[in-house]
Design a protein around this motif. Structure first.
Motif: not given
Length: 178
Positions: A44-49, A59-65, A72-73
């Motif tokens: 549930g994480k992602l790294v986006r350019l 961007t780094f996004k953590g797991k969504s609540l 999400r972080e």
């Protein structure tokens, strides 16, 4: 996110609610990176350019609540050299997993606790309301929407749903090049 019929309608709603253009309309290319086993997506994480005009953002996004609002972080930084980070990703064995494009306009109001963005995508027009939960709810109401209109699904998941509904083989969510 909130789905709207047209960008013109969305602009009218936004203006009537007292918001003005904060960041002018810009074309964005977003690429999500992952390992071959898709472990980031699985977690549930992602790294986006993101490349938007002359600005590149990592961007780094953590797991969504789960909840009414997507929480999400998020860790973000601007880059001077997007090509350098692509090279780093290559060395780390991160591969481009999904590309999506959109035109984004960001709106703000005086003393507002958040922003409203208008996203024009290949699969539809969306408003994103970003800020504290109560502010999101007040702003959505001011724009004529309520919690039943909220979409917390990612653009990637929305794209897959769109492809299923339209009998399209999924690839990347990009504008056609005619």
């Amino acid at each position: 996110k909130i789905s709207v019929r047209t960008a013109a309608m969305a602009r009218k709603l936004i203006r009537h609610a007292g918001f003005r253009v904060h960041v002018p309309r810009v074309f964005e290319v977003n690429v999500l990176y992952d390992f071959a086993d898709l472990r980031l997506r699985t977690q549930g994480k992602l790294v986006r350019l993101r490349e938007a005009g002359k600005v590149s953002t990592l961007t780094f996004k953590g797991k969504s609540l789960d909840g009414r609002h997507k929480v999400r972080e998020e860790v973000e930084t601007t880059l001077k050299n997007a090509e350098a980070i692509r090279r780093v990703f290559q060395e780390l064995h991160l591969k481009a997993a999904f590309r999506y494009e959109k035109y984004r306009t960001e709106y703000a109001a005086d003393k507002a606790d958040g922003v409203v963005t208008l996203d024009e995508t290949p699969i539809g027009i969306f408003l994103e309301i970003e800020g504290p939960g109560r502010w999101i709810d007040r702003t959505a109401k001011l724009l004529g929407f309520g919690p039943d209109d909220y979409i917390t699904t990612s653009y990637g998941a929305l794209y897959l749903q769109y492809c299923r509904e339209h009998g399209i083989t999924p690839s990347n969510m990009v504008f056609s090049r005619r």
